[in-house]
Design a protein around this motif. Structure first.
Motif, mmCIF file in Angstrom:
data_model
loop_
_atom_site.group_PDB
_atom_site.id
_atom_site.type_symbol
_atom_site.label_atom_id
_atom_site.label_comp_id
_atom_site.label_asym_id
_atom_site.label_seq_id
_atom_site.Cartn_x
_atom_site.Cartn_y
_atom_site.Cartn_z
ATOM 1 N N TYR A 148 15.763 -65.383 -59.489
ATOM 2 C CA TYR A 148 14.817 -64.685 -58.619
ATOM 3 C C TYR A 148 15.119 -63.179 -58.614
ATOM 4 O O TYR A 148 16.285 -62.773 -58.457
ATOM 5 C CB TYR A 148 14.899 -65.217 -57.190
ATOM 6 C CG TYR A 148 14.297 -66.595 -57.030
ATOM 7 C CD1 TYR A 148 12.921 -66.765 -57.022
ATOM 8 C CD2 TYR A 148 15.109 -67.722 -56.896
ATOM 9 C CE1 TYR A 148 12.354 -68.033 -56.876
ATOM 10 C CE2 TYR A 148 14.564 -68.988 -56.749
ATOM 11 C CZ TYR A 148 13.188 -69.134 -56.752
ATOM 12 O OH TYR A 148 12.627 -70.389 -56.620
ATOM 13 N N VAL A 149 14.081 -62.404 -58.803
ATOM 14 C CA VAL A 149 14.208 -60.940 -58.776
ATOM 15 C C VAL A 149 13.108 -60.372 -57.876
ATOM 16 O O VAL A 149 12.148 -61.050 -57.525
ATOM 17 C CB VAL A 149 14.089 -60.326 -60.194
ATOM 18 C CG1 VAL A 149 15.253 -60.734 -61.079
ATOM 19 C CG2 VAL A 149 12.756 -60.711 -60.850
ATOM 20 N N GLU A 150 13.255 -59.116 -57.518
ATOM 21 C CA GLU A 150 12.261 -58.451 -56.677
ATOM 22 C C GLU A 150 10.944 -58.255 -57.413
ATOM 23 O O GLU A 150 9.862 -58.402 -56.849
ATOM 24 C CB GLU A 150 12.811 -57.082 -56.229
ATOM 25 C CG GLU A 150 11.894 -56.297 -55.299
ATOM 26 C CD GLU A 150 11.852 -56.875 -53.887
ATOM 27 O OE1 GLU A 150 10.861 -56.618 -53.190
ATOM 28 O OE2 GLU A 150 12.798 -57.602 -53.509
ATOM 29 N N ASN A 151 11.034 -57.929 -58.719
ATOM 30 C CA ASN A 151 9.842 -57.572 -59.495
ATOM 31 C C ASN A 151 9.982 -58.145 -60.903
ATOM 32 O O ASN A 151 10.783 -57.649 -61.704
ATOM 33 C CB ASN A 151 9.704 -56.044 -59.538
ATOM 34 C CG ASN A 151 8.455 -55.574 -60.267
ATOM 35 O OD1 ASN A 151 8.005 -56.211 -61.212
ATOM 36 N ND2 ASN A 151 7.906 -54.459 -59.840
ATOM 37 N N THR A 152 9.236 -59.200 -61.198
ATOM 38 C CA THR A 152 9.368 -59.844 -62.512
ATOM 39 C C THR A 152 8.836 -58.949 -63.633
ATOM 40 O O THR A 152 9.267 -59.066 -64.774
ATOM 41 C CB THR A 152 8.627 -61.199 -62.548
ATOM 42 O OG1 THR A 152 7.278 -61.028 -62.083
ATOM 43 C CG2 THR A 152 9.331 -62.229 -61.709
ATOM 44 N N TYR A 153 7.915 -58.046 -63.313
ATOM 45 C CA TYR A 153 7.379 -57.157 -64.354
ATOM 46 C C TYR A 153 8.482 -56.220 -64.863
ATOM 47 O O TYR A 153 8.649 -56.046 -66.068
ATOM 48 C CB TYR A 153 6.197 -56.353 -63.814
ATOM 49 C CG TYR A 153 5.345 -55.751 -64.904
ATOM 50 C CD1 TYR A 153 4.262 -56.443 -65.442
ATOM 51 C CD2 TYR A 153 5.640 -54.497 -65.439
ATOM 52 C CE1 TYR A 153 3.496 -55.917 -66.454
ATOM 53 C CE2 TYR A 153 4.873 -53.959 -66.458
ATOM 54 C CZ TYR A 153 3.803 -54.672 -66.951
ATOM 55 O OH TYR A 153 3.052 -54.136 -67.975
ATOM 56 N N LYS A 154 9.236 -55.641 -63.921
ATOM 57 C CA LYS A 154 10.344 -54.773 -64.340
ATOM 58 C C LYS A 154 11.423 -55.591 -65.038
ATOM 59 O O LYS A 154 12.026 -55.139 -66.027
ATOM 60 C CB LYS A 154 10.915 -54.021 -63.140
ATOM 61 C CG LYS A 154 11.978 -53.006 -63.540
ATOM 62 C CD LYS A 154 12.101 -51.871 -62.543
ATOM 63 C CE LYS A 154 11.011 -50.844 -62.722
ATOM 64 N NZ LYS A 154 11.196 -49.619 -61.925
ATOM 65 N N ALA A 155 11.667 -56.796 -64.551
ATOM 66 C CA ALA A 155 12.642 -57.676 -65.213
ATOM 67 C C ALA A 155 12.221 -57.952 -66.654
ATOM 68 O O ALA A 155 13.061 -58.001 -67.563
ATOM 69 C CB ALA A 155 12.772 -58.983 -64.438
ATOM 70 N N MET A 156 10.912 -58.127 -66.862
ATOM 71 C CA MET A 156 10.406 -58.372 -68.213
ATOM 72 C C MET A 156 10.719 -57.195 -69.139
ATOM 73 O O MET A 156 11.092 -57.385 -70.303
ATOM 74 C CB MET A 156 8.897 -58.636 -68.168
ATOM 75 C CG MET A 156 8.268 -58.886 -69.523
ATOM 76 S SD MET A 156 6.583 -59.560 -69.402
ATOM 77 C CE MET A 156 5.697 -58.167 -68.692
ATOM 78 N N ALA A 157 10.562 -55.969 -68.632
ATOM 79 C CA ALA A 157 10.866 -54.785 -69.445
ATOM 80 C C ALA A 157 12.342 -54.759 -69.825
ATOM 81 O O ALA A 157 12.715 -54.498 -70.977
ATOM 82 C CB ALA A 157 10.482 -53.516 -68.678
ATOM 83 N N ILE A 158 13.199 -55.054 -68.849
ATOM 84 C CA ILE A 158 14.650 -55.013 -69.078
ATOM 85 C C ILE A 158 15.072 -56.128 -70.038
ATOM 86 O O ILE A 158 15.821 -55.890 -71.001
ATOM 87 C CB ILE A 158 15.399 -55.143 -67.728
ATOM 88 C CG1 ILE A 158 15.125 -53.889 -66.869
ATOM 89 C CG2 ILE A 158 16.895 -55.344 -67.938
ATOM 90 C CD1 ILE A 158 15.472 -54.047 -65.396
ATOM 91 N N LEU A 159 14.580 -57.345 -69.809
ATOM 92 C CA LEU A 159 14.990 -58.499 -70.617
ATOM 93 C C LEU A 159 14.463 -58.416 -72.044
ATOM 94 O O LEU A 159 15.178 -58.747 -72.995
ATOM 95 C CB LEU A 159 14.523 -59.799 -69.965
ATOM 96 C CG LEU A 159 15.177 -60.154 -68.620
ATOM 97 C CD1 LEU A 159 14.544 -61.398 -68.038
ATOM 98 C CD2 LEU A 159 16.685 -60.330 -68.781
ATOM 99 N N SER A 160 13.198 -57.983 -72.209
ATOM 100 C CA SER A 160 12.640 -57.928 -73.564
ATOM 101 C C SER A 160 13.326 -56.841 -74.392
ATOM 102 O O SER A 160 13.581 -57.024 -75.583
ATOM 103 C CB SER A 160 11.125 -57.706 -73.527
ATOM 104 O OG SER A 160 10.786 -56.517 -72.852
ATOM 105 N N SER A 161 13.650 -55.704 -73.757
ATOM 106 C CA SER A 161 14.385 -54.651 -74.479
ATOM 107 C C SER A 161 15.739 -55.168 -74.947
ATOM 108 O O SER A 161 16.138 -54.962 -76.090
ATOM 109 C CB SER A 161 14.595 -53.423 -73.577
ATOM 110 O OG SER A 161 13.381 -52.826 -73.232
ATOM 111 N N ALA A 162 16.439 -55.863 -74.046
ATOM 112 C CA ALA A 162 17.773 -56.380 -74.382
ATOM 113 C C ALA A 162 17.696 -57.499 -75.408
ATOM 114 O O ALA A 162 18.496 -57.551 -76.360
ATOM 115 C CB ALA A 162 18.467 -56.878 -73.116
ATOM 116 N N PHE A 163 16.727 -58.430 -75.244
ATOM 117 C CA PHE A 163 16.596 -59.568 -76.150
ATOM 118 C C PHE A 163 16.355 -59.100 -77.585
ATOM 119 O O PHE A 163 16.895 -59.680 -78.538
ATOM 120 C CB PHE A 163 15.452 -60.470 -75.687
ATOM 121 C CG PHE A 163 15.259 -61.688 -76.546
ATOM 122 C CD1 PHE A 163 16.187 -62.722 -76.538
ATOM 123 C CD2 PHE A 163 14.154 -61.808 -77.368
ATOM 124 C CE1 PHE A 163 16.015 -63.845 -77.328
ATOM 125 C CE2 PHE A 163 13.965 -62.936 -78.165
ATOM 126 C CZ PHE A 163 14.901 -63.958 -78.146
#
Length: 487
Positions: free
Chosen positions: A81-96
């Motif tokens: 669970y995160v505050e904002n899944t859209y920002k999480a998507m940016a962080i995770l896709s960059s790292a992945f």
């Protein structure tokens, strides 16, 4: 691509709550249930029209092994669970995808008009140097010579990172990328490490989304404000059109070093003694007081600005002035961007002009060299900015001998109602109305005599017409070519 453990990936999210975690090797990160495969991480995005949290079960059935969510869900797999899944998507896709933009020279181009032409010019300059290039924009994504379809000018975060990763894998060295205002405000380029940001111009567009010109300007400014806010790493440069008043604001917004171009202003790079004619354009290019004469195949004052913008991007990337000039003089133009089609001394220009400013630029360019009458076939899109309809009509009538109002992606609106909005901007009887776009084009071509110019505006490179919610094949260039074959 190296495999990555879920624990390693979610460690990039600093603030989270984790439920029932068990580790695994991640096969894919996606927000699209249609892409999910075994061992995927599914990110539930709470969008404007669709909420991904409602599709979690579908993702699980396709093999998702971990869910990223911002609302409570009940599932039998780990949830982060995160505050904002859209920002999480940016962080995770960059790292992945292992931060692919850091391995590339990324040049972002923003502005109301000119993005597509400028990115193609930049691409042509680097290709002329023998470099393998990437292109991301309105018309397509291109990786080397491989062309991929695109839905938006700037793709969603995951598609963008995936595309950049593929480019890095196949040894692309430079990427020219259109960056739309909507993408900037939505954070679609979060995590992209731009090296150069280019500003073309600013005028009314996308007010259906941004609501005000101030909001629209703020969206554009983000590309420059987010550029290189640290010193000592890769050099970051912003390239500005000094003739556009908005440049002064954007210059204050950016920490990057600045290169300016222009025609009327005392810019670092300038065009002087401009001569636009039916075979192209001649002008003097002045680069920090060094003068070069150019003959190019593109027409129009705005294409001189586009050339200056592309020159600036290549110049700050370290390409020699003479090499840039050599590439630009060979540049043939872009499909649907003032594309010239001729038959029996009748000239037809197919152009993407779909804003008041873009239409005025196209018509002013044509009027500069047209020997006979100028016809203008134009429409306005449905379910979009209503304010520009009468403005587009006024410009068409005022700057052509005869304007023909027709359909241009009416979408869910009645095509005649859109044309009625356009007609509110002009006197009765000053424009011809033919709702069917194919018939409108044919009628204009039938009227044209040797020496006349027919501008078909609005769709440019597009090969479809959206009627209702359906896309139908339709190509302005094909319509003209087929007519000429029969004429």
């Amino acid at each position: 691509m190296d495999t990555m453990l879920a624990s390693e990936l979610i460690s990039k999210l600093k603030f989270k709550e984790v439920e029932n975690f068990t580790d695994f090797e991640v096969a894919l990160v996606t927000q699209d249930t249609r892409e999910v495969v075994a061992d995927s991480i599914f990110i539930a995005i709470a969008g404007h029209t669709v909420d991904g949290h409602a599709f979690v079960d579908q993702a699980l059935q396709s093999g998702a092994k971990l869910i990223i969510a911002q609302k409570p869900i009940k599932v039998g797999v780990p949830v982060v669970y995160v505050e904002n899944t859209y920002k999480a998507m940016a962080i995770l896709s960059s790292a992945f995808y292992n931060y692919p933009s850091q391995k590339l020279q990324v040049i972002g181009v923003t502005g109301t008009n000119g993005k597509t032409t400028v990115t193609h010019m930049i691409d042509a300059i680097f290709r002329d140097q023998g470099q393998k290039t990437g292109l991301i924009g309105t018309m397509y994504r291109r990786i080397g010579d491989e062309v991929l379809k695109t839905n938006n000018t700037t793709p969603d975060i995951i598609t963008l990172q995936r595309t950049l990763a593929k480019m890095a894998t196949v040894n692309v060295s430079e990427v020219a990328m259109e960056v739309s205002s909507v993408a900037l405000i939505q954070g679609r380029v979060w995590g992209v490490d731009f090296d150069v940001a280019v500003f073309t111009n600013f005028s009314q567009d996308h007010l259906d989304y941004h609501k005000t010109m101030a909001n629209y300007a703020h969206a554009k400014s983000l590309l420059f404000a987010q550029l290189g806010n640290s010193y000592g790493g890769k050099e970051k440069v912003a390239v500005f059109n000094l003739d556009d008043p908005m440049s002064k604001k954007f210059m204050q917004d950016t920490p990057a070093q600045v290169l300016t171009y222009g025609i009327d202003s005392p810019a670092m790079i300038r065009a002087e003694n401009i001569d636009i004619h039916s075979q192209g354009t001649d002008f003097d290019l002045v680069v920090f007081k060094q003068r070069y004469h150019l003959h190019v195949k593109t027409v129009g004052l705005f294409n001189v600005y586009n050339l200056l913008a592309a020159f600036g991007a290549a110049y700050v990337s370290g390409i020699a002035t003479e090499d840039i000039i050599s590439a630009l003089t060979k540049f043939p133009g872009v499909k649907g961007r003032l594309q010239l089609l001729s038959h029996k001394q009748v000239s037809v220009i197919v152009d993407y002009a779909h804003t008041p400013d873009g239409l005025l630029n196209a018509l002013e360019t044509i009027n500069d060299f047209a020997k006979g009458k100028v016809y203008c076939v134009v429409g306005c899109g449905g379910d979009r900015d209503h304010d520009k309809r009468p403005k587009m009509a006024q410009i068409a009538v005022a700057n052509s001998d005869l304007a023909v109002f027709t359909s241009d992606n009416p979408r869910t609106e009645d095509p005649q109602a859109i044309i009625d909005d356009m007609l509110k901007g002009v006197e009765a009887g000053t424009a011809k109305v033919i709702v069917d776009r194919s018939q409108a084009i044919r009628w204009a071509l039938e009227q044209a005599q040797p020496g006349d110019v027919v501008l078909i505006a609005g769709k440019g490179h597009e090969d479809y017409q959206i009627i209702g919610k359906q896309k139908y094949h339709f190509d302005d260039v094909e319509e003209v070519t087929n007519y000429f074959k029969q004429a």
